[in-house]
Design a protein around this motif. Structure first.
Motif, PDB file in Angstrom:
ATOM      1  N   THR A  38       0.837  -1.306  -0.018  1.00 35.50           N
ATOM      2  CA  THR A  38      -0.010   0.141   0.017  1.00 35.50           C
ATOM      3  C   THR A  38       0.847   1.322   0.107  1.00 35.50           C
ATOM      4  OG1 THR A  38      -0.260  -0.238   2.467  1.00 35.50           O
ATOM      5  CG2 THR A  38      -1.899  -1.141   1.259  1.00 35.50           C
ATOM      6  N   SER A  81      -2.789   4.819  -9.507  1.00 29.88           N
ATOM      7  CA  SER A  81      -2.728   3.985  -8.461  1.00 29.88           C
ATOM      8  C   SER A  81      -3.661   2.854  -8.660  1.00 29.88           C
ATOM      9  CB  SER A  81      -3.134   4.751  -7.327  1.00 29.88           C
ATOM     10  OG  SER A  81      -2.301   6.007  -6.868  1.00 29.88           O
ATOM     11  N   SER A  83      -6.039  -0.223  -7.769  1.00 28.46           N
ATOM     12  CA  SER A  83      -7.366  -0.623  -7.026  1.00 28.46           C
ATOM     13  C   SER A  83      -6.788  -1.511  -5.818  1.00 28.46           C
ATOM     14  CB  SER A  83      -8.373  -1.088  -7.615  1.00 28.46           C
ATOM     15  OG  SER A  83      -8.152  -2.271  -8.119  1.00 28.46           O
ATOM     16  N   LYS A  84      -7.723  -1.475  -4.803  1.00 26.71           N
ATOM     17  CA  LYS A  84      -7.597  -2.642  -3.665  1.00 26.71           C
ATOM     18  C   LYS A  84      -7.368  -3.897  -4.214  1.00 26.71           C
ATOM     19  CE  LYS A  84      -9.384  -0.046   0.145  1.00 26.71           C
ATOM     20  NZ  LYS A  84     -10.447  -0.106   1.436  1.00 26.71           N
ATOM     21  N   LYS A  85      -8.322  -4.491  -5.340  1.00 22.72           N
ATOM     22  CA  LYS A  85      -8.198  -5.739  -5.947  1.00 22.72           C
ATOM     23  C   LYS A  85      -6.880  -6.047  -6.648  1.00 22.72           C
ATOM     24  CE  LYS A  85     -10.436  -8.675  -9.190  1.00 22.72           C
ATOM     25  NZ  LYS A  85     -11.356  -8.520 -10.449  1.00 22.72           N
ATOM     26  N   ASN A  86      -6.254  -5.089  -7.413  1.00 14.51           N
ATOM     27  CA  ASN A  86      -5.160  -5.131  -8.246  1.00 14.51           C
ATOM     28  C   ASN A  86      -4.012  -5.055  -6.940  1.00 14.51           C
ATOM     29  OD1 ASN A  86      -6.089  -5.306 -10.534  1.00 14.51           O
ATOM     30  ND2 ASN A  86      -5.867  -3.103 -10.899  1.00 14.51           N
ATOM     31  N   LEU A  87      -4.060  -4.478  -5.758  1.00 11.91           N
ATOM     32  CA  LEU A  87      -3.248  -4.526  -5.109  1.00 11.91           C
ATOM     33  C   LEU A  87      -3.072  -5.955  -4.345  1.00 11.91           C
ATOM     34  CD1 LEU A  87      -3.319  -1.151  -2.792  1.00 11.91           C
ATOM     35  CD2 LEU A  87      -1.421  -1.791  -4.363  1.00 11.91           C
ATOM     36  N   HIS A  88      -4.178  -6.574  -4.082  1.00 17.08           N
ATOM     37  CA  HIS A  88      -4.167  -8.011  -3.407  1.00 17.08           C
ATOM     38  C   HIS A  88      -3.482  -8.867  -4.551  1.00 17.08           C
ATOM     39  CE1 HIS A  88      -5.563 -11.539  -1.291  1.00 17.08           C
ATOM     40  NE2 HIS A  88      -6.211 -11.722  -2.534  1.00 17.08           N
ATOM     41  N   GLU A  91       0.021  -8.372  -4.660  1.00 20.39           N
ATOM     42  CA  GLU A  91       0.773  -9.090  -3.545  1.00 20.39           C
ATOM     43  C   GLU A  91       0.804 -10.555  -3.601  1.00 20.39           C
ATOM     44  OE1 GLU A  91       2.800  -9.411  -0.094  1.00 20.39           O
ATOM     45  OE2 GLU A  91       2.515  -7.803  -1.264  1.00 20.39           O
TER      46      GLU A  91
END
Length: 191
Positions: A38, A81, A83-88, A91
């Motif tokens: 993040t 930036s 999205s939360k889904k793409n960050l997940h 990772e």
């Protein structure tokens, strides 16, 4: 031979499955990027790791990172930036690719040309169990010489295979008391 524990913790014992402790220890040996995804620094480190070569990009796609090269470039440049889904997804792909890249090296380190690695079994915590129900479980050590199935299951992030490999390749070598070490507070080894 004892059966696997069905009602672990019924009387207050605390611990984790041995294969989970092994996975944590292997993860610690790998040396993942510490900065969270993040934060900008963590994001850039993971993106550079996954995109530095064509082979790395292909492995990242196979691991679930499905964004386009143009999107990755805009993330690297700081124009957009994820999205939360793409960050997940990023990772997850990073951890998968990192495990697969390090597995061969780690396997050689643990097997040590047939000499194996000394493993410490720290017994489960029984401080909350009533005195008459407590078992006498001692700290044990064991030299494990064959890590192939364990490391392969860990690299593939297959928890069931890791559990089976850990029990059949390591824990049963403790003898008739192996069931007492299915759950532990910690598994320690230094490779």
């Amino acid at each position: 031979m004892p059966e696997r524990n069905i009602e672990f913790g019924k009387y207050g014992a605390r611990g984790i499955k041995g294969h989970e402790a092994v996975a944590r220890q292997l993860d610690a040996l790998v040396g993942f990027i510490v900065t969270p995804v993040t934060q900008r620094r963590g994001l850039l480190a993971r993106l550079h790791y996954l995109t530095r070569t064509d082979h790395a990009r292909q492995a990242a796609r196979e691991a679930g990172l499905t964004v386009t090269d143009r999107t990755i470039k805009s993330w690297l440049d700081g124009k957009r930036s994820p999205s939360k889904k793409n960050l997940h997804n990023l990772e997850t792909a990073y951890r998968t690719v990192r495990r697969q890249n390090v597995a061969r090296y780690l396997l050689a380190r643990l097997n040590r040309e047939g000499r194996g690695t000394r493993v410490e079994f720290h017994p489960l915590n029984q401080s909350q169990v009533d005195r008459p129900r407590q078992r006498t479980v001692a700290y044990r050590t064991l030299n494990i010489r064959h890590w192939n199935r364990i490391v392969e299951a860990w690299a593939n992030d297959d928890e069931d295979a890791l559990d089976d490999a850990w029990i059949s390749d390591a824990v049963v070598d403790l003898g008739s008391e192996w069931g007492q070490y299915e759950y532990v507070t910690n598994i320690g080894f230094a490779a």
